[in-house]
Each structure stands twice: as structure tokens, then as C-alpha cells.
Design a protein around this motif. Sequence first.
Motif, PDB file in Angstrom:
ATOM      1  N   UNK A 103       0.812  -1.207   0.000  1.00 20.81           N
ATOM      2  CA  UNK A 103       0.000   0.000   0.000  1.00 20.81           C
ATOM      3  C   UNK A 103       0.844   1.255   0.000  1.00 20.81           C
ATOM      4  N   UNK A 104       0.222   2.363  -0.301  1.00 26.27           N
ATOM      5  CA  UNK A 104       0.913   3.651  -0.401  1.00 26.27           C
ATOM      6  C   UNK A 104       1.048   4.277   0.984  1.00 26.27           C
ATOM      7  N   UNK A 105       2.269   4.688   1.325  1.00 21.82           N
ATOM      8  CA  UNK A 105       2.520   5.277   2.641  1.00 21.82           C
ATOM      9  C   UNK A 105       2.967   6.730   2.554  1.00 21.82           C
ATOM     10  N   UNK A 106       2.910   7.306   1.356  1.00 20.62           N
ATOM     11  CA  UNK A 106       3.381   8.669   1.171  1.00 20.62           C
ATOM     12  C   UNK A 106       2.622   9.685   2.007  1.00 20.62           C
ATOM     13  N   UNK A 107       1.295   9.502   2.122  1.00 21.77           N
ATOM     14  CA  UNK A 107       0.486  10.445   2.897  1.00 21.77           C
ATOM     15  C   UNK A 107       0.875  10.406   4.372  1.00 21.77           C
ATOM     16  N   UNK A 108       1.114   9.196   4.885  1.00 19.92           N
ATOM     17  CA  UNK A 108       1.518   9.066   6.290  1.00 19.92           C
ATOM     18  C   UNK A 108       2.865   9.743   6.517  1.00 19.92           C
ATOM     19  N   UNK A 109       3.801   9.560   5.573  1.00 20.30           N
ATOM     20  CA  UNK A 109       5.115  10.197   5.697  1.00 20.30           C
ATOM     21  C   UNK A 109       4.993  11.711   5.681  1.00 20.30           C
ATOM     22  N   UNK A 110       4.134  12.230   4.801  1.00 19.80           N
ATOM     23  CA  UNK A 110       3.949  13.679   4.717  1.00 19.80           C
ATOM     24  C   UNK A 110       3.358  14.220   6.019  1.00 19.80           C
ATOM     25  N   UNK A 111       2.372  13.528   6.567  1.00 15.24           N
ATOM     26  CA  UNK A 111       1.759  13.978   7.817  1.00 15.24           C
ATOM     27  C   UNK A 111       2.752  13.907   8.972  1.00 15.24           C
ATOM     28  N   UNK A 112       3.595  12.887   8.984  1.00 12.91           N
ATOM     29  CA  UNK A 112       4.624  12.786  10.025  1.00 12.91           C
ATOM     30  C   UNK A 112       5.559  13.978   9.977  1.00 12.91           C
TER      31      UNK A 112
END
Length: 275
Positions: free
Chosen positions: A23-32
Motif C-alpha cells: 500500500x501507499x505510505x506517502x500520505x503518512x510520511x507527509x503527515x509525520x
Amino acid sequence: MFNKVMARKPAMPGKVYGAPGAGYSGFISMMTAIVLIALWFLITGMGWIKPIFLPSPFAVYDKFVEALTIGVANSTLAQHTAASLGRVMGAFLLALITAVPVGILMGVNRVMRGLFDPIIEFYRPLPPLAYLPLVIIWFGIGEFPKVFLIFLAIFAPMAIAARAGVRSVSMEQIHAAYAMGASRSQIITHVILKAALPEIFTGMRIGIGVGWTTLVAAEMVASARGLGFMVLNAAQYLASDTVIMGILVIGFFALLFDMLLRYLERMLIPWKGKV
């Protein structure tokens, strides 16, 4: 609640089972990243930590602008960056043309493995600062020892990754190629080398990261320019805004090169994870 968290997502079209961690984790990384930056603003804005220990983002930005225009440590940020990029990239390219062939030879030839494996495994765990004095004694305090120190740090993970890639090739592929009349050299170039490419790229990504990590140690040797030198020089005067600015610039370029290698990996090895 635990079962809901650990429950598997529906499989992607064409897949029977969903792979763990897919799955895509880019959004979680950006929010972190956003949360960490917001905490930085909050902590410094409320004065919970003294500026000498953690300057505000505004102070770091002002120092960044000053470094770009006026300069710090007798050079502009562009000059410091150019010096460090030259050292890291020179060491990386030198390691690329030496470590990968050595790693492949270690994987396909027991004599080469017996020659190089003890040397690499002996110095690989050593921190660069441990053999920095020896490098200075051997090569002096010019530009070459800086590049050589970074080269040594990059060489070991790249060679080990290339060797692991060669050893991971399935015997079925090799036997099939022999059955079709391939020679030993064709087996190495068309079967083993291509199968080892994913591991080689992993070693390249690890190597470039280690190279940037070693940069500060390398620029301790009579440097007048460089990002590592700039950070060390600022630390002597407790200029934490310059230190953090330098760390951010080093981290930016390390991330940039890692993303470039990821892109090249996707372009050159489209079959990775699919066979």
C-alpha cells in the motif's frame, strides 16, 4: 480493536492475497513531517527550550539565507555544497566501478571470496574515525584522503550487496541457461548480473547514505570548505542555527540521491518484486 487494526486490507485486483505492508505510505510520511515541523514551531515559540540548544525555524531560515548570500565560514553555501558533493560523488563513483566487480567476483569465484572477504568483513564494522589517523599518516591532509575515507566507507556495503545478489541467483536459472548452450561468461553477464541488480541497487543506496554519514569525519582533515566543515566550525562557536541548517542541507541532498537511485532502480529493474 486489535483485530480491526491487524485486519488485512482487500487484495489488489489480480492478487489473491494482500501482501503484508503493501500500500501507499506517502500520505503518512507527509503527515509525520508536518507534525514534526509543527512541534518544532511550538516548542521554540513557547520558549520551552533555549535557542542555543534548539533555534526556531525562522532563525534557521535566516541563517540559510545568510549562507546563500553573504556566506558562513569564509564561503557561501553553494561553495560548501559543491565541495562536499564533489567528495561524496567522487568516492561513490570510485566505489561503484571497484566494489561491484569485486562483489560479483566474490560471488562467482571462491578464490576471490577468500581473498577479499576477510579484509572487508574486518574493516566494515569499524567507524571511519577509527582509521582516519592512519589515512592521514599515509596520504597527508590534501583532498585525496577525504575522498579515500568516504570511498572506504562506501566500498564495503556495495561489495557485500553485490556478492549477496550473486549468491541469491537460483540454480534453476543457471542450469536452464547452460541447457540452452550459454557459456560461462554469458551466464555471468546475462543471468547472474541481471538477477543480482536489485541487490546491487540496494547496496548503492546504502553506500551513498554511508558516504554522506562519513562526510563530516572526512572534512575534519584540514578542510576549508564543505558542509561537514561548516557544521563542525559552527559547533565550535555554539552556533546551533548554522549546525541545524547544515544538517538539513546534508539530509536534503542525501534524500535527493536516494530518490534518484530509486527512480533508476524502477527504470532499469521493472521486474523487481514481480518474479
